[in-house]
Design a protein around this motif. Sequence first.
Motif, short mmCIF file in Angstrom:
data_model
loop_
_atom_site.label_atom_id
_atom_site.label_comp_id
_atom_site.label_asym_id
_atom_site.label_seq_id
_atom_site.Cartn_x
_atom_site.Cartn_y
_atom_site.Cartn_z
N LEU A 147 41.05 42.77 38.28
CA LEU A 147 41.09 41.53 39.06
C LEU A 147 40.93 40.31 38.14
O LEU A 147 41.67 39.32 38.26
CB LEU A 147 39.96 41.56 40.10
N ALA A 148 39.97 40.41 37.20
CA ALA A 148 39.74 39.28 36.28
C ALA A 148 40.95 39.04 35.39
O ALA A 148 41.29 37.88 35.10
CB ALA A 148 38.50 39.57 35.42
N GLN A 159 36.97 45.23 38.91
CA GLN A 159 36.72 43.82 38.62
C GLN A 159 37.44 43.36 37.35
O GLN A 159 37.84 42.22 37.24
CB GLN A 159 35.21 43.58 38.46
N ARG A 187 35.14 44.59 29.34
CA ARG A 187 34.75 43.28 29.86
C ARG A 187 33.23 43.22 30.06
O ARG A 187 32.58 42.23 29.69
CB ARG A 187 35.47 43.00 31.18
N LYS A 221 41.10 35.24 34.23
CA LYS A 221 39.72 34.93 33.83
C LYS A 221 39.32 35.69 32.57
O LYS A 221 38.36 35.35 31.91
CB LYS A 221 38.76 35.33 34.96
N TYR A 222 40.03 36.76 32.30
CA TYR A 222 39.68 37.59 31.14
C TYR A 222 40.95 38.08 30.45
O TYR A 222 41.87 38.57 31.12
CB TYR A 222 38.83 38.79 31.61
N ARG A 263 30.07 35.35 35.78
CA ARG A 263 30.84 34.42 36.62
C ARG A 263 32.06 33.91 35.85
O ARG A 263 33.16 33.82 36.40
CB ARG A 263 29.92 33.26 37.01
N GLN A 264 31.86 33.60 34.58
CA GLN A 264 32.97 33.08 33.75
C GLN A 264 34.09 34.11 33.64
O GLN A 264 35.27 33.76 33.62
CB GLN A 264 32.43 32.73 32.36
N TYR A 265 33.72 35.40 33.55
CA TYR A 265 34.73 36.45 33.40
C TYR A 265 35.05 37.14 34.73
O TYR A 265 35.43 38.31 34.76
CB TYR A 265 34.29 37.46 32.35
N GLY A 266 34.86 36.43 35.82
CA GLY A 266 35.36 36.87 37.11
C GLY A 266 34.65 38.05 37.75
O GLY A 266 35.25 38.81 38.49
N GLU A 267 33.33 38.17 37.52
CA GLU A 267 32.60 39.31 38.07
C GLU A 267 32.57 39.31 39.59
O GLU A 267 32.72 40.33 40.22
CB GLU A 267 31.17 39.30 37.53
N TRP A 268 32.37 38.15 40.18
CA TRP A 268 32.20 38.11 41.64
C TRP A 268 33.44 37.59 42.36
O TRP A 268 33.36 37.18 43.51
CB TRP A 268 30.97 37.28 41.99
N GLU A 269 34.55 37.58 41.65
CA GLU A 269 35.80 37.17 42.31
C GLU A 269 36.20 38.26 43.29
O GLU A 269 35.91 39.43 43.07
CB GLU A 269 36.91 37.02 41.27
N ASP A 270 36.85 37.87 44.34
CA ASP A 270 37.37 38.89 45.24
C ASP A 270 38.82 38.57 45.56
O ASP A 270 39.25 37.45 45.42
CB ASP A 270 36.54 38.99 46.51
N ASP A 271 39.53 39.59 45.95
CA ASP A 271 40.96 39.40 46.12
C ASP A 271 41.44 40.28 47.27
O ASP A 271 40.91 41.36 47.48
CB ASP A 271 41.68 39.81 44.83
N GLU A 272 42.43 39.77 47.98
CA GLU A 272 43.04 40.60 49.01
C GLU A 272 44.03 41.56 48.34
O GLU A 272 44.62 41.20 47.32
CB GLU A 272 43.78 39.73 50.04
N GLU A 273 44.10 42.76 48.83
CA GLU A 273 45.03 43.74 48.23
C GLU A 273 46.22 43.94 49.16
O GLU A 273 46.05 43.96 50.34
CB GLU A 273 44.32 45.07 48.03
#
Lengths: 64, 150
Positions: free
Chosen positions: A31-32, A28, B59, A37-38, B140-150
């Motif tokens: 990704l961030a 994560q 993070r 985002k970070y 949420r602000q630091y992208g915890e639940w973001e997801d991405d295709e690899e």
Amino acid sequence: MKNKIKVYRAMHDLTQEALANDLGVTRQTILAIEKGKYDPSLELAFRMARYFNVTIEDIFEYGL
Amino acid sequence: MKRNTFYIIFGLVVLAEVLAFWLSVELLTPLIIQVAFILGVAILYLARRKIEDVIDDERSVLITQKAAMRTLEIFWVVFFTISLGSAAWGLGAPMIPPHWRPEPPETLNLGFLGRLGVMQMALLGLMILLYVGFRMYYARQYGEWEDDEE
């Protein structure tokens, strides 16, 4: 801050998970950082640069 | 140890704590839940250290720090307000002005220690709620639940 981690990852054929494991962070976090985002700490930025054998400026670009 | 194993242990410890609390009330022995709580926290602390996957990095530490700071900023105001009210009450001022006071309903007579315990638990509950809320906000602000295709 913009970065080219995704590009370097693709060049080295690495998944986010693999890069995260090698750098000792979570997927994560990679990704961030990729999504802007970070902003990583200076230490992690140096470790990334050394990992890809480039300078920090090659990976990260500070935009005002 | 895998992270899922830790969550199973966590669930078991919570169940054991509920059982210990029930036993404490039934046997009128507060020491049971107090010892059980300290043991439970110690078990979870040790188990967490055995997890092999990376769960804490810079993070997540930043998210935890920010959430804790914001929680403290709000909690101390609430805690101080309640403490001031309690002090005023203790020094003789009624908590509710006499003409506003409703007829007391039939309630459990908890006694001073019981009421204090319930108030402390409520405050602790508020602190946990604040922390969880802020943690979710910063995650949420630091992208915890973001997801991405690899």
